[in-house]
Motif scaffolding. Structure first.
Motif, PDB file in Angstrom:
ATOM      1  N   GLY A  73      -3.134  -6.592  -3.540  1.00 12.49           N
ATOM      2  CA  GLY A  73      -3.023  -6.350  -4.743  1.00 12.49           C
ATOM      3  C   GLY A  73      -1.626  -6.065  -5.285  1.00 12.49           C
ATOM      4  O   GLY A  73      -0.678  -5.277  -4.636  1.00 12.49           O
ATOM      5  N   LEU A  74      -1.385  -6.320  -6.626  1.00 13.97           N
ATOM      6  CA  LEU A  74       0.001  -6.111  -7.192  1.00 13.97           C
ATOM      7  C   LEU A  74      -0.388  -5.233  -8.421  1.00 13.97           C
ATOM      8  O   LEU A  74      -1.289  -5.879  -9.640  1.00 13.97           O
ATOM      9  CB  LEU A  74       0.683  -7.334  -7.834  1.00 13.97           C
ATOM     10  N   LEU A  75      -0.301  -4.031  -8.501  1.00 14.52           N
ATOM     11  CA  LEU A  75      -0.585  -3.063  -9.322  1.00 14.52           C
ATOM     12  C   LEU A  75       0.239  -2.280 -10.011  1.00 14.52           C
ATOM     13  O   LEU A  75       1.154  -1.933  -9.903  1.00 14.52           O
ATOM     14  CB  LEU A  75      -1.767  -2.127  -8.704  1.00 14.52           C
ATOM     15  N   LYS A  76       0.040  -2.027 -11.412  1.00 16.10           N
ATOM     16  CA  LYS A  76       0.964  -1.363 -12.031  1.00 16.10           C
ATOM     17  C   LYS A  76       0.465   0.229 -11.779  1.00 16.10           C
ATOM     18  O   LYS A  76      -0.651   0.539 -10.933  1.00 16.10           O
ATOM     19  CB  LYS A  76       0.823  -1.127 -13.685  1.00 16.10           C
ATOM     20  N   GLY A  79      -9.925   0.178  -0.733  1.00 17.07           N
ATOM     21  CA  GLY A  79      -9.590  -0.111   0.686  1.00 17.07           C
ATOM     22  C   GLY A  79      -8.635  -1.158   0.526  1.00 17.07           C
ATOM     23  O   GLY A  79      -8.576  -2.056   1.340  1.00 17.07           O
ATOM     24  N   LEU A  80      -7.901  -1.391  -0.744  1.00 17.17           N
ATOM     25  CA  LEU A  80      -7.390  -2.734  -0.918  1.00 17.17           C
ATOM     26  C   LEU A  80      -5.764  -2.533  -0.752  1.00 17.17           C
ATOM     27  O   LEU A  80      -5.117  -1.520  -1.637  1.00 17.17           O
ATOM     28  CB  LEU A  80      -7.532  -2.969  -2.233  1.00 17.17           C
ATOM     29  N   PRO A  81      -5.038  -2.915   0.298  1.00 20.53           N
ATOM     30  CA  PRO A  81      -3.599  -2.759   0.350  1.00 20.53           C
ATOM     31  C   PRO A  81      -2.749  -3.474  -0.705  1.00 20.53           C
ATOM     32  O   PRO A  81      -3.350  -4.309  -1.394  1.00 20.53           O
ATOM     33  CB  PRO A  81      -3.131  -3.642   1.714  1.00 20.53           C
ATOM     34  N   HIS A  82      -1.891  -2.853  -1.411  1.00 16.83           N
ATOM     35  CA  HIS A  82      -1.155  -2.994  -2.472  1.00 16.83           C
ATOM     36  C   HIS A  82       0.327  -2.719  -2.688  1.00 16.83           C
ATOM     37  O   HIS A  82       0.706  -1.761  -1.796  1.00 16.83           O
ATOM     38  CB  HIS A  82      -2.071  -2.771  -3.493  1.00 16.83           C
ATOM     39  N   VAL A  83       1.045  -3.282  -3.574  1.00 19.20           N
ATOM     40  CA  VAL A  83       2.210  -2.627  -3.947  1.00 19.20           C
ATOM     41  C   VAL A  83       2.086  -2.280  -5.468  1.00 19.20           C
ATOM     42  O   VAL A  83       1.560  -2.956  -5.979  1.00 19.20           O
ATOM     43  CB  VAL A  83       3.377  -3.839  -3.471  1.00 19.20           C
ATOM     44  N   ILE A  84       3.315  -1.287  -5.778  1.00 17.97           N
ATOM     45  CA  ILE A  84       3.100  -0.961  -7.048  1.00 17.97           C
ATOM     46  C   ILE A  84       4.203  -1.396  -8.040  1.00 17.97           C
ATOM     47  O   ILE A  84       5.486  -1.404  -7.290  1.00 17.97           O
ATOM     48  CB  ILE A  84       3.021   0.423  -7.133  1.00 17.97           C
ATOM     49  N   GLY A  85       4.134  -2.152  -8.974  1.00 21.87           N
ATOM     50  CA  GLY A  85       5.408  -2.418  -9.875  1.00 21.87           C
ATOM     51  C   GLY A  85       5.262  -1.633 -11.261  1.00 21.87           C
ATOM     52  O   GLY A  85       4.005  -1.237 -11.795  1.00 21.87           O
ATOM     53  N   ALA A  93      -0.821  11.431  -1.591  1.00 15.82           N
ATOM     54  CA  ALA A  93      -0.484  11.302   0.161  1.00 15.82           C
ATOM     55  C   ALA A  93       0.493  12.267   0.465  1.00 15.82           C
ATOM     56  O   ALA A  93       0.950  12.315   1.397  1.00 15.82           O
ATOM     57  CB  ALA A  93      -0.386   9.871   0.653  1.00 15.82           C
ATOM     58  N   HIS A  94       1.668  12.418  -0.825  1.00 16.96           N
ATOM     59  CA  HIS A  94       2.816  13.090  -0.257  1.00 16.96           C
ATOM     60  C   HIS A  94       3.789  12.037   0.566  1.00 16.96           C
ATOM     61  O   HIS A  94       4.522  12.738   1.246  1.00 16.96           O
ATOM     62  CB  HIS A  94       2.586  14.338   0.221  1.00 16.96           C
ATOM     63  N   ARG A  95       3.557  10.926   0.393  1.00 16.08           N
ATOM     64  CA  ARG A  95       4.338   9.891   1.327  1.00 16.08           C
ATOM     65  C   ARG A  95       4.016   8.618   0.500  1.00 16.08           C
ATOM     66  O   ARG A  95       3.247   8.213  -0.137  1.00 16.08           O
ATOM     67  CB  ARG A  95       4.151  10.003   2.653  1.00 16.08           C
ATOM     68  N   GLU A  96       4.991   7.565   1.167  1.00 19.42           N
ATOM     69  CA  GLU A  96       4.770   6.282   0.382  1.00 19.42           C
ATOM     70  C   GLU A  96       3.714   5.451   1.377  1.00 19.42           C
ATOM     71  O   GLU A  96       4.085   4.897   2.307  1.00 19.42           O
ATOM     72  CB  GLU A  96       6.041   5.611   0.494  1.00 19.42           C
ATOM     73  N   VAL A  97       2.507   5.436   0.917  1.00 19.23           N
ATOM     74  CA  VAL A  97       1.398   4.559   1.459  1.00 19.23           C
ATOM     75  C   VAL A  97       1.517   3.151   0.882  1.00 19.23           C
ATOM     76  O   VAL A  97       1.213   2.087   1.508  1.00 19.23           O
ATOM     77  CB  VAL A  97       0.038   5.317   1.031  1.00 19.23           C
ATOM     78  N   SER A  98       1.934   3.169  -0.450  1.00 16.77           N
ATOM     79  CA  SER A  98       2.135   1.649  -0.980  1.00 16.77           C
ATOM     80  C   SER A  98       3.464   1.808  -1.527  1.00 16.77           C
ATOM     81  O   SER A  98       3.867   2.494  -2.205  1.00 16.77           O
ATOM     82  CB  SER A  98       1.103   1.448  -2.068  1.00 16.77           C
ATOM     83  N   ARG A  99       4.134   0.435  -1.196  1.00 13.51           N
ATOM     84  CA  ARG A  99       5.585   0.398  -1.627  1.00 13.51           C
ATOM     85  C   ARG A  99       5.602   0.437  -3.326  1.00 13.51           C
ATOM     86  O   ARG A  99       4.927  -0.260  -3.761  1.00 13.51           O
ATOM     87  CB  ARG A  99       6.347  -0.921  -1.179  1.00 13.51           C
ATOM     88  N   LEU A 104       4.438  -8.189  -0.523  1.00 15.04           N
ATOM     89  CA  LEU A 104       3.062  -8.500  -0.358  1.00 15.04           C
ATOM     90  C   LEU A 104       2.928  -9.441   0.683  1.00 15.04           C
ATOM     91  O   LEU A 104       1.650  -9.565   1.091  1.00 15.04           O
ATOM     92  CB  LEU A 104       2.975  -9.186  -1.784  1.00 15.04           C
ATOM     93  N   MET A 105       3.465 -10.433   1.138  1.00 13.63           N
ATOM     94  CA  MET A 105       3.365 -11.142   2.293  1.00 13.63           C
ATOM     95  C   MET A 105       2.518 -10.564   3.535  1.00 13.63           C
ATOM     96  O   MET A 105       1.388 -11.098   3.915  1.00 13.63           O
ATOM     97  CB  MET A 105       4.680 -12.064   2.760  1.00 13.63           C
TER      98      MET A 105
END
Length: 389
Positions: A272-275, A287-293, A320-326, A342-343
């Motif tokens: 996913g690409l999520l705000k 359970g969806l891996p994603h990046v945040i914009g 999480a206190h850490r970067e789980v999603s970029r 995302l690739m």
């Protein structure tokens, strides 16, 4: 005996049975509606009124101001709405001082709701704050004020209870309300079938935002990123989730749009690409891996850089206190770089995807258990009982 002239006490007895809800945006309306549904079962004798929307109205709350007239975000955007908020605060002050209100229930929206809490405190009306201000991100100076004007706080993030209690706020972690909506998630296969998507192949879910201001800044770069990915992965399907509060035209979005059904979209997708915001926690639950914009106005961003005290903006990373999603924020959001991130998440065999899935599972476990709405409704019932003579 009548209170002396100038007293802040309500003019009538505390046998009043009206609960006043105040929310400021669509998500608050959703959560307040769930609480109102539970309260109608627990304490059907209580009347409910409030500032809200369709979810609250359906749950039996008399709406005195529609939330669609209030929802703004960002420091610059808030300034333009000051007159409207000032007028509403005057109406709420009159209602609270009338003696009809047994309890004020506030959800999020701290810029306005802290003022409502002050009004209630002066009127001698107890306040329950559900989904408390994010003092851990900015505005920690508000903590003494919260302790002074809020009777009870119901927090939804695991670390908030301890922070609030250390500063004198009577707080209880009730779990995150989105877990109530996620108790029967569809399988990825069932979600794809429900959305008319192919059973095999990669799918990218795009969540550009639930406010007009977000769409104005996110839609174009999000669409550009998705188009780049589709050029790289010919069999990639892209699905754009459209929140009930906004409209996205076909002219602005070359991909299929799905209205509502956010968990179906999240479960159907490969990545996913999520705000930023609650959507990232929904993705964790799904359970969806994603990046945040995320992009906002230049003025809002400049102010935020000075006042925000945490390293991440995505709630999944905050928990999480850490970067789980970029995260790609403001000028760092460049379509090519986001597509690069995302690739590997679209590759079900990649190590990056496996690492992201493990992090999201950890976050989900930190969000508590379902039942937040019932817990808050129980607090309401008990606070009313404790303050009734």
């Amino acid at each position: 005996m009548k209170p002396p002239t100038g007293s802040c006490a309500p003019p009538t007895s505390r046998h009043v049975r009206e609960i006043l809800f105040v929310v400021g945006e669509a998500s608050g309306d959703l959560h307040a509606g769930k609480v109102a549904e539970a309260l109608r079962t627990l304490a059907p004798e209580l009347a409910m009124v409030g500032v809200g929307g369709g979810h609250m109205r359906t749950a039996g709350v008399e709406i005195i101001e529609d939330v669609e007239n209030l929802a703004v975000m960002g420091f610059a955007e808030v300034v333009r709405h000051i007159p409207k908020h000032f007028a509403l605060l005057g109406r709420l002050r009159e209602r609270i001082h009338s003696g009809r209100v047994a309890l004020v229930v506030l959800l999020d929206y701290p810029g306005f709701n802290l003022k409502v809490a002050e009004v209630a405190k002066k009127a001698g009306v107890p306040v329950l704050y559900y989904i408390t201000p994010q003092v851990w991100a900015w505005g920690a100076g508000r903590l003494p004020k919260l302790a002074r004007i809020v009777t009870k706080a119901a927090s939804i993030l695991p670390f908030e209870e301890g922070l609030l209690r250390r500063h004198g706020v009577d707080a209880t972690f009730v779990g995150h309300p989105l877990l109530d909506r996620a108790q029967a998630l569809p399988t990825p296969t069932a979600a794809r079938a429900a959305l008319g998507l192919p059973a095999d192949g990669p799918i990218l879910a795009v969540f550009p935002g639930s406010r007009r201001a977000e769409l104005a800044r996110h839609l174009t770069p999000f669409m550009e990123t998705a188009s780049l990915l589709q050029a790289r992965i010919p069999d990639l399907h892209v699905v754009v989730s459209v929140a009930p509060t906004v409209r996205i035209s076909a002219a602005d979005c070359p991909f299929p749009r799905v209205h509502g059904a956010s968990f179906n979209v999240l479960r159907a997708a490969t990545a996913g690409l999520l705000k930023s915001g609650t959507t990232t926690l929904e993705a964790a639950v799904a359970g969806l891996p994603h990046v945040i914009g995320y992009r906002t106005s230049a003025i809002t961003y400049a102010i935020a850089r000075r006042v925000v005290k945490i390293p991440h903006i995505g709630l999944v990373n905050v928990v999480a206190h850490r970067e789980v999603s970029r995260e790609f924020v403001q000028d760092a959001f460049q379509a090519r770089q986001v597509a690069d991130a995302l690739m590997p998440l679209l590759d079900v065999q990649s190590a990056e995807r496996a690492k992201a899935e493990a992090g999201l599972s950890e976050v989900r476990g930190m969000l508590g258990t379902p039942g937040a709405s019932v817990r808050v409704a129980t607090m309401i019932r008990d606070l009313v009982a404790a303050n009734t003579v």
